[in-house]
Design an enzyme around this catalytic site. Structure first.
Site, PDB file in Angstrom:
ATOM      1  N   ASP A  12       3.055  26.552   8.764  1.00 40.72           N
ATOM      2  CA  ASP A  12       1.823  26.267   7.997  1.00 40.72           C
ATOM      3  C   ASP A  12       1.409  25.037   8.507  1.00 40.72           C
ATOM      4  O   ASP A  12       2.144  24.115   9.505  1.00 40.72           O
ATOM      5  CB  ASP A  12       2.117  26.586   6.545  1.00 40.72           C
ATOM      6  CG  ASP A  12       2.682  25.715   5.825  1.00 40.72           C
ATOM      7  OD1 ASP A  12       3.302  24.715   6.527  1.00 40.72           O
ATOM      8  OD2 ASP A  12       2.944  25.517   4.503  1.00 40.72           O
ATOM      9  N   CYS A  69       7.704  25.091   7.039  1.00 47.36           N
ATOM     10  CA  CYS A  69       6.795  24.709   6.006  1.00 47.36           C
ATOM     11  C   CYS A  69       6.971  23.270   5.460  1.00 47.36           C
ATOM     12  O   CYS A  69       8.227  22.568   6.192  1.00 47.36           O
ATOM     13  CB  CYS A  69       6.330  25.587   5.247  1.00 47.36           C
ATOM     14  SG  CYS A  69       7.984  26.127   4.092  1.00 47.36           S
ATOM     15  N   THR A  71       8.772  22.321   2.875  1.00 49.21           N
ATOM     16  CA  THR A  71      10.181  22.328   2.275  1.00 49.21           C
ATOM     17  C   THR A  71      11.018  23.496   3.135  1.00 49.21           C
ATOM     18  O   THR A  71      12.333  23.201   2.967  1.00 49.21           O
ATOM     19  CB  THR A  71      10.138  22.543   0.722  1.00 49.21           C
ATOM     20  OG1 THR A  71       9.590  23.933   0.835  1.00 49.21           O
ATOM     21  CG2 THR A  71       9.499  21.535   0.087  1.00 49.21           C
ATOM     22  N   HIS A 102      28.614  33.575   9.794  1.00 46.84           N
ATOM     23  CA  HIS A 102      28.635  34.277   8.762  1.00 46.84           C
ATOM     24  C   HIS A 102      27.762  35.257   8.446  1.00 46.84           C
ATOM     25  O   HIS A 102      27.838  36.304   7.526  1.00 46.84           O
ATOM     26  CB  HIS A 102      29.123  33.426   7.698  1.00 46.84           C
ATOM     27  CG  HIS A 102      30.447  32.779   7.666  1.00 46.84           C
ATOM     28  ND1 HIS A 102      31.068  32.026   6.835  1.00 46.84           N
ATOM     29  CD2 HIS A 102      31.244  32.669   8.796  1.00 46.84           C
ATOM     30  CE1 HIS A 102      32.107  31.544   7.354  1.00 46.84           C
ATOM     31  NE2 HIS A 102      32.401  31.982   8.503  1.00 46.84           N
ATOM     32  N   HIS A 137      32.464  39.689   7.800  1.00 45.75           N
ATOM     33  CA  HIS A 137      30.865  39.429   7.625  1.00 45.75           C
ATOM     34  C   HIS A 137      30.203  40.463   7.792  1.00 45.75           C
ATOM     35  O   HIS A 137      28.965  40.392   7.058  1.00 45.75           O
ATOM     36  CB  HIS A 137      30.468  38.119   8.438  1.00 45.75           C
ATOM     37  CG  HIS A 137      31.676  37.037   8.188  1.00 45.75           C
ATOM     38  ND1 HIS A 137      31.571  36.216   6.871  1.00 45.75           N
ATOM     39  CD2 HIS A 137      32.601  36.273   8.717  1.00 45.75           C
ATOM     40  CE1 HIS A 137      32.507  35.230   6.575  1.00 45.75           C
ATOM     41  NE2 HIS A 137      32.993  35.262   8.157  1.00 45.75           N
TER      42      HIS A 137
HETATM   43  C1  RB5 Z   1       2.153  23.286   1.397  1.00 48.08           C
HETATM   44  O1  RB5 Z   1       1.865  22.234   0.642  1.00 48.08           O
HETATM   45  C2  RB5 Z   1       3.759  23.545   0.986  1.00 48.08           C
HETATM   46  O2  RB5 Z   1       3.616  24.023  -0.425  1.00 48.08           O
HETATM   47  C3  RB5 Z   1       4.260  24.369   1.856  1.00 48.08           C
HETATM   48  O3  RB5 Z   1       4.279  23.775   3.170  1.00 48.08           O
HETATM   49  C4  RB5 Z   1       5.727  24.814   1.639  1.00 48.08           C
HETATM   50  O4  RB5 Z   1       6.398  23.627   1.434  1.00 48.08           O
HETATM   51  C5  RB5 Z   1       6.025  25.848   0.559  1.00 48.08           C
HETATM   52  O5  RB5 Z   1       7.224  26.253   0.431  1.00 48.08           O
END
Ligand code: RB5
Length: 148
Positions: A12, A69, A71, A102, A137
């Site tokens: 994203d 993304c 996080t 694993h 595994h």
């Molecule tokens: C976007 O602001 C953020 O929420 C997205 O990139 C991601 O971290 C979602 O899990």
């Protein structure tokens, strides 16, 4: 070996810049790249990109995937919704090695707001450079598939 492997990429807006770095790294290391977008840093939603990457792997168009993304959490959730596909959110190379050895994860999820480019590429190298160990595994992966 690497020239025969296609890696599907998805991000994203939060992961767009790191996706471009990952793409450059993969091409420099002779991997084929299937870029599923996003194709600009404009704000967008992560689920469709995660789904596209997972479907590329599920269909065999790609052998591995990398989703990014902010996080890495949203992408890992999105990818893991597709049957048979295992995404692992990794923040260091130890996790990446074990995600392959694993868990036989086919998709690596990265958080661009969590790891810098250097660490992300180190994690990626560990992920792509490690094979599934099989054995005990394998039984556990079968149990995951049965639960779907
Ligand atoms: C976007 O602001 C953020 O929420 C997205 O990139 C991601 O971290 C979602 O899990």
């Amino acid at each position: 070996m690497s020239e025969e492997i296609t890696v599907a990429l998805g991000a994203d807006h939060g992961g767009f810049a790191l996706k471009e770095e990952v793409k450059r790294y993969l091409r420099e290391h002779a991997y084929q790249v299937l870029d599923c977008g996003a194709f600009s840093p404009e704000p967008t939603d992560y689920p469709p990109y995660g789904k596209k990457v997972a479907e590329c792997v599920a269909s065999g168009k790609a052998q591995k995937g990398v989703t990014i993304c902010g996080t890495g959490i949203g992408m890992s959730i999105a990818v893991n919704r597709v049957p048979g596909i295992r995404a692992a959110l990794c923040t260091d190379s130890f996790m990446a090695r074990l995600a392959r050895a694993h868990n036989d994860a086919q998709v690596l999820a990265l958080g661009a707001r969590v790891v810098g480019t250097g660490l992300a590429l180190d994690i990626l190298a560990a992920f792509l450079g490690t094979d599934f160990e099989g054995g005990r595994h394998d039984r556990r992966i079968c149990q995951l598939d049965q639960a779907e």
